[in-house]
Design a protein around this motif. Sequence first.
Motif, mmCIF file in Angstrom:
data_model
loop_
_atom_site.group_PDB
_atom_site.id
_atom_site.type_symbol
_atom_site.label_atom_id
_atom_site.label_comp_id
_atom_site.label_asym_id
_atom_site.label_seq_id
_atom_site.Cartn_x
_atom_site.Cartn_y
_atom_site.Cartn_z
ATOM 1 N N GLN A 17 0.838 -1.200 0.000
ATOM 2 C CA GLN A 17 0.000 0.000 0.000
ATOM 3 C C GLN A 17 0.868 1.243 0.000
ATOM 4 O OE1 GLN A 17 -3.223 -0.448 -0.182
ATOM 5 N NE2 GLN A 17 -3.963 1.660 -0.074
ATOM 6 N N VAL A 18 0.492 2.200 -0.798
ATOM 7 C CA VAL A 18 1.218 3.461 -0.890
ATOM 8 C C VAL A 18 0.243 4.595 -0.648
ATOM 9 C CG1 VAL A 18 2.534 5.009 -2.388
ATOM 10 C CG2 VAL A 18 2.894 2.539 -2.525
ATOM 11 N N GLN A 19 0.656 5.531 0.181
ATOM 12 C CA GLN A 19 -0.148 6.727 0.411
ATOM 13 C C GLN A 19 0.607 7.924 -0.151
ATOM 14 O OE1 GLN A 19 0.616 4.676 3.348
ATOM 15 N NE2 GLN A 19 -1.114 3.469 2.618
ATOM 16 N N MET A 43 6.988 8.971 -10.902
ATOM 17 C CA MET A 43 6.063 9.806 -10.142
ATOM 18 C C MET A 43 5.698 11.004 -10.995
ATOM 19 S SD MET A 43 7.590 9.568 -6.265
ATOM 20 C CE MET A 43 6.035 10.073 -5.510
ATOM 21 N N GLY A 44 4.536 11.550 -10.722
ATOM 22 C CA GLY A 44 4.129 12.646 -11.576
ATOM 23 C C GLY A 44 2.952 13.410 -11.037
ATOM 24 N N TRP A 45 2.525 14.384 -11.839
ATOM 25 C CA TRP A 45 1.413 15.254 -11.482
ATOM 26 C C TRP A 45 0.405 15.293 -12.616
ATOM 27 C CZ3 TRP A 45 0.876 17.579 -6.755
ATOM 28 C CH2 TRP A 45 2.004 17.569 -5.928
ATOM 29 N N PHE A 46 -0.853 15.354 -12.202
ATOM 30 C CA PHE A 46 -1.964 15.525 -13.118
ATOM 31 C C PHE A 46 -2.830 16.651 -12.578
ATOM 32 C CE2 PHE A 46 -1.684 11.649 -15.735
ATOM 33 C CZ PHE A 46 -0.711 10.967 -15.021
ATOM 34 N N ARG A 47 -3.750 17.133 -13.392
ATOM 35 C CA ARG A 47 -4.668 18.155 -12.910
ATOM 36 C C ARG A 47 -6.023 17.979 -13.554
ATOM 37 N NH1 ARG A 47 -2.060 23.611 -15.771
ATOM 38 N NH2 ARG A 47 -2.614 23.085 -17.933
ATOM 39 N N THR A 61 -5.744 26.900 -13.256
ATOM 40 C CA THR A 61 -6.622 26.618 -12.127
ATOM 41 C C THR A 61 -7.181 25.207 -12.230
ATOM 42 O OG1 THR A 61 -7.237 28.932 -11.816
ATOM 43 C CG2 THR A 61 -8.762 27.269 -10.967
ATOM 44 N N ALA A 62 -6.955 24.421 -11.186
ATOM 45 C CA ALA A 62 -7.377 23.020 -11.195
ATOM 46 C C ALA A 62 -7.028 22.382 -9.856
ATOM 47 C CB ALA A 62 -6.675 22.250 -12.321
ATOM 48 N N VAL A 63 -7.543 21.184 -9.658
ATOM 49 C CA VAL A 63 -7.051 20.346 -8.576
ATOM 50 C C VAL A 63 -5.870 19.553 -9.125
ATOM 51 C CG1 VAL A 63 -7.566 18.469 -6.981
ATOM 52 C CG2 VAL A 63 -9.327 20.182 -7.516
ATOM 53 N N TYR A 64 -4.762 19.626 -8.433
ATOM 54 C CA TYR A 64 -3.554 18.941 -8.867
ATOM 55 C C TYR A 64 -3.370 17.663 -8.058
ATOM 56 C CZ TYR A 64 -2.165 22.795 -11.839
ATOM 57 O OH TYR A 64 -2.115 23.734 -12.851
ATOM 58 N N TYR A 65 -3.149 16.582 -8.775
ATOM 59 C CA TYR A 65 -3.013 15.274 -8.150
ATOM 60 C C TYR A 65 -1.609 14.714 -8.366
ATOM 61 C CZ TYR A 65 -8.131 15.241 -8.093
ATOM 62 O OH TYR A 65 -9.452 15.549 -7.873
ATOM 63 N N TRP A 89 -2.745 7.281 -6.077
ATOM 64 C CA TRP A 89 -3.087 8.690 -6.292
ATOM 65 C C TRP A 89 -3.240 9.393 -4.959
ATOM 66 C CZ3 TRP A 89 -3.529 10.835 -11.150
ATOM 67 C CH2 TRP A 89 -3.544 9.931 -12.217
ATOM 68 N N GLY A 90 -2.877 10.672 -4.934
ATOM 69 C CA GLY A 90 -3.159 11.497 -3.785
ATOM 70 C C GLY A 90 -4.572 12.024 -3.844
ATOM 71 N N GLN A 91 -4.944 12.769 -2.819
ATOM 72 C CA GLN A 91 -6.314 13.282 -2.738
ATOM 73 C C GLN A 91 -6.477 14.600 -3.479
ATOM 74 O OE1 GLN A 91 -4.056 13.635 -0.441
ATOM 75 N NE2 GLN A 91 -4.189 15.767 0.238
#
Length: 124
Positions: A1-3, A34-38, A92-96, A114-116
């Motif tokens: 499990q990864v948080q 690892m990376g980022w999405f929005r 402007t967005a939620v970044y994950y 994924w993060g929250q």
Amino acid sequence: QVQLVESGGGLVQAGGSLRLSCAASGRTFSAAAMGWFRQAAAPGKEREFVAAIGWSGFTYYADPVKGRFTISRDNAKNTVDLQINSLKPEDTAVYYCAAAYSLDELRSQSSDYWGQGTQVTVSS
């Protein structure tokens, strides 16, 4: 499990900067991508790829953010950061934050990790 836990979002004026951070806990991800999405809040907007970094430091960026966003990671600390400069209202967005066993898996958004999310709001 990864948080994965993101931090660093907020409200900023256009042209400003923010630094997003993501801390991974649980299993070690030193050999993973690892990376980022929005995802913007507008109806019909899907989550989109922003940037990714491999274990060796290889980076990959979406065209709209090239030259303005910089992704980095600290394998010893299991963290990945996203420096965002010259912010635009369309950022402007939620970044994950996300983690995967390969860059292909990461970019396909098929990873389970994924993060929250953290909200970034850019005012004009």
